[in-house]
Design a protein around this motif. Structure first.
Motif, PDB file in Angstrom:
ATOM      1  N   LYS A  99      -6.747  -4.426  -6.423  1.00 55.94           N
ATOM      2  CA  LYS A  99      -6.503  -4.306  -4.985  1.00 55.94           C
ATOM      3  C   LYS A  99      -6.845  -5.618  -4.294  1.00 55.94           C
ATOM      4  O   LYS A  99      -7.824  -6.276  -4.636  1.00 55.94           O
ATOM      5  CB  LYS A  99      -7.356  -3.177  -4.409  1.00 55.94           C
ATOM      6  CG  LYS A  99      -7.181  -2.930  -2.926  1.00 55.94           C
ATOM      7  CD  LYS A  99      -8.065  -1.766  -2.474  1.00 55.94           C
ATOM      8  CE  LYS A  99      -7.929  -1.504  -0.986  1.00 55.94           C
ATOM      9  NZ  LYS A  99      -8.796  -0.377  -0.538  1.00 55.94           N
TER      10      LYS A  99
ATOM     11  N   THR B 231      -6.048  -8.172  -0.403  1.00 52.41           N
ATOM     12  CA  THR B 231      -5.568  -8.244   0.980  1.00 52.41           C
ATOM     13  C   THR B 231      -4.986  -9.629   1.221  1.00 52.41           C
ATOM     14  O   THR B 231      -5.236 -10.563   0.451  1.00 52.41           O
ATOM     15  CB  THR B 231      -6.703  -7.994   1.991  1.00 52.41           C
ATOM     16  OG1 THR B 231      -7.754  -8.944   1.761  1.00 52.41           O
ATOM     17  CG2 THR B 231      -7.261  -6.584   1.844  1.00 52.41           C
TER      18      THR B 231
ATOM     19  N   LEU C 255       2.071   2.169  -3.571  1.00 52.20           N
ATOM     20  CA  LEU C 255       1.083   2.262  -4.648  1.00 52.20           C
ATOM     21  C   LEU C 255       1.492   3.308  -5.679  1.00 52.20           C
ATOM     22  O   LEU C 255       1.311   3.116  -6.882  1.00 52.20           O
ATOM     23  CB  LEU C 255      -0.297   2.598  -4.076  1.00 52.20           C
ATOM     24  CG  LEU C 255      -1.404   2.867  -5.106  1.00 52.20           C
ATOM     25  CD1 LEU C 255      -1.608   1.675  -6.028  1.00 52.20           C
ATOM     26  CD2 LEU C 255      -2.709   3.228  -4.387  1.00 52.20           C
TER      27      LEU C 255
ATOM     28  N   THR D  58      -3.062  -4.626   2.920  1.00 52.39           N
ATOM     29  CA  THR D  58      -3.590  -4.315   1.593  1.00 52.39           C
ATOM     30  C   THR D  58      -2.434  -4.234   0.599  1.00 52.39           C
ATOM     31  O   THR D  58      -1.388  -3.671   0.896  1.00 52.39           O
ATOM     32  CB  THR D  58      -4.341  -2.978   1.597  1.00 52.39           C
ATOM     33  OG1 THR D  58      -5.434  -3.060   2.512  1.00 52.39           O
ATOM     34  CG2 THR D  58      -4.873  -2.642   0.211  1.00 52.39           C
ATOM     35  N   SER D  59      -2.616  -4.811  -0.563  1.00 48.41           N
ATOM     36  CA  SER D  59      -1.622  -4.737  -1.618  1.00 48.41           C
ATOM     37  C   SER D  59      -2.308  -4.427  -2.946  1.00 48.41           C
ATOM     38  O   SER D  59      -3.529  -4.552  -3.072  1.00 48.41           O
ATOM     39  CB  SER D  59      -0.827  -6.042  -1.727  1.00 48.41           C
ATOM     40  OG  SER D  59      -1.701  -7.115  -2.042  1.00 48.41           O
ATOM     41  N   TYR D  60      -1.518  -4.045  -3.910  1.00 45.09           N
ATOM     42  CA  TYR D  60      -2.047  -3.681  -5.228  1.00 45.09           C
ATOM     43  C   TYR D  60      -1.275  -4.434  -6.309  1.00 45.09           C
ATOM     44  O   TYR D  60      -0.123  -4.836  -6.105  1.00 45.09           O
ATOM     45  CB  TYR D  60      -1.944  -2.179  -5.438  1.00 45.09           C
ATOM     46  CG  TYR D  60      -2.788  -1.382  -4.472  1.00 45.09           C
ATOM     47  CD1 TYR D  60      -4.082  -1.001  -4.801  1.00 45.09           C
ATOM     48  CD2 TYR D  60      -2.298  -1.040  -3.213  1.00 45.09           C
ATOM     49  CE1 TYR D  60      -4.870  -0.284  -3.918  1.00 45.09           C
ATOM     50  CE2 TYR D  60      -3.079  -0.328  -2.314  1.00 45.09           C
ATOM     51  CZ  TYR D  60      -4.366   0.042  -2.672  1.00 45.09           C
ATOM     52  OH  TYR D  60      -5.144   0.739  -1.786  1.00 45.09           O
TER      53      TYR D  60
ATOM     54  N   GLU E 190       0.817  -1.214   0.000  1.00 45.00           N
ATOM     55  CA  GLU E 190       0.000   0.000   0.000  1.00 45.00           C
ATOM     56  C   GLU E 190       0.851   1.263   0.000  1.00 45.00           C
ATOM     57  O   GLU E 190       0.545   2.227  -0.701  1.00 45.00           O
ATOM     58  CB  GLU E 190      -0.932  -0.002   1.214  1.00 45.00           C
ATOM     59  CG  GLU E 190      -1.979   1.102   1.178  1.00 45.00           C
ATOM     60  CD  GLU E 190      -3.061   0.902   2.220  1.00 45.00           C
ATOM     61  OE1 GLU E 190      -4.128   1.516   2.082  1.00 45.00           O
ATOM     62  OE2 GLU E 190      -2.831   0.114   3.170  1.00 45.00           O
TER      63      GLU E 190
END
Length: 218
Positions: free
Chosen positions: A112, A114, A94, A121-123, A91
């Protein structure tokens, strides 16, 4: 056919234009378009690939400092499979993923997710294209470099920007007890490669451990 026209046909196809549209632009038949592509060893897209979102297919054809940075970032937080590149970011990073998307002129959406516990949270950015994947393979990328990384990246001797990108994706810099440390995470082979790189540019062997935490005095 003029060499200039041939190059324009190839570039437009790699930039995402359909063979039908290219044929109309240059007033030639679709069979002529495909003949030019095959003669120049350009991979012909399947029907599904022809409807893919656009991006700069030629971005990694010629390397420079910025592109080596992105290869380093991908090496740390990316993976490839048969015909897809996936680049991820935490996150806090980002903005880096958004900059990469902008740099390669990608029309793909950033997704997005998790972790399994739903805490972090990751992207991610997925780009499906065989030409891109094959180009990365030419540079030595393999499936899931993060878990199976080996020092086989063939991008020349200028590794400064490559390691800068890698540290941004899968490492960090911190100060501890008045000393600065560079930390990266990967296989023992990759950590040793990075340690050797530090030794090469500094002229002495750094203090390091299996997690490749490189210490300095300034």
């Amino acid at each position: 056919m003029q060499e200039k026209i041939v190059k324009l046909v190839i570039n437009k196809y790699l930039d995402g234009e359909s063979s039908t549209k290219i044929a109309k632009i240059f007033n030639i038949g679709k069979t002529t378009v495909f003949r030019i592509l095959r003669k120049n060893n350009i991979i012909i897209k399947t029907n599904s690939e022809s409807h893919q979102l656009g991006f700069n297919h030629n971005y990694f054809d010629e390397l420079d400092i910025i592109k080596r940075y992105w290869l380093g970032y991908i090496f740390g937080s990316g993976s490839i499979n048969k015909d897809e590149l996936v680049v991820t970011a935490a996150e806090k990073n980002l903005y880096i993923l958004e900059e990469f998307k902008k740099t390669v002129c990608s029309q793909h959406k950033i997704g997005k997710g998790t972790d399994k516990r739903g805490y972090k949270t990751s992207y991610y950015l997925r780009i499906g294209n065989k030409y891109l994947v094959n180009k990365l393979k030419e540079y030595g990328f393999i499936y899931n470099n993060v878990k199976h990384g080996k020092r086989q990246i063939g991008i020349g001797n200028d590794l400064n920007s490559f390691w800068r990108g890698y540290i941004d994706s899968n490492g960090g810099i911190k100060k501890k007890q008045g000393r600065w440390f560079i930390r990266i995470f990967n296989t023992k082979d990759i950590c040793s490669w990075f340690s050797e790189y530090i030794e090469l540019i500094n002229g002495y062997k750094p203090n390091s451990n299996i997690r490749c935490e490189i210490g300095g005095t300034n």
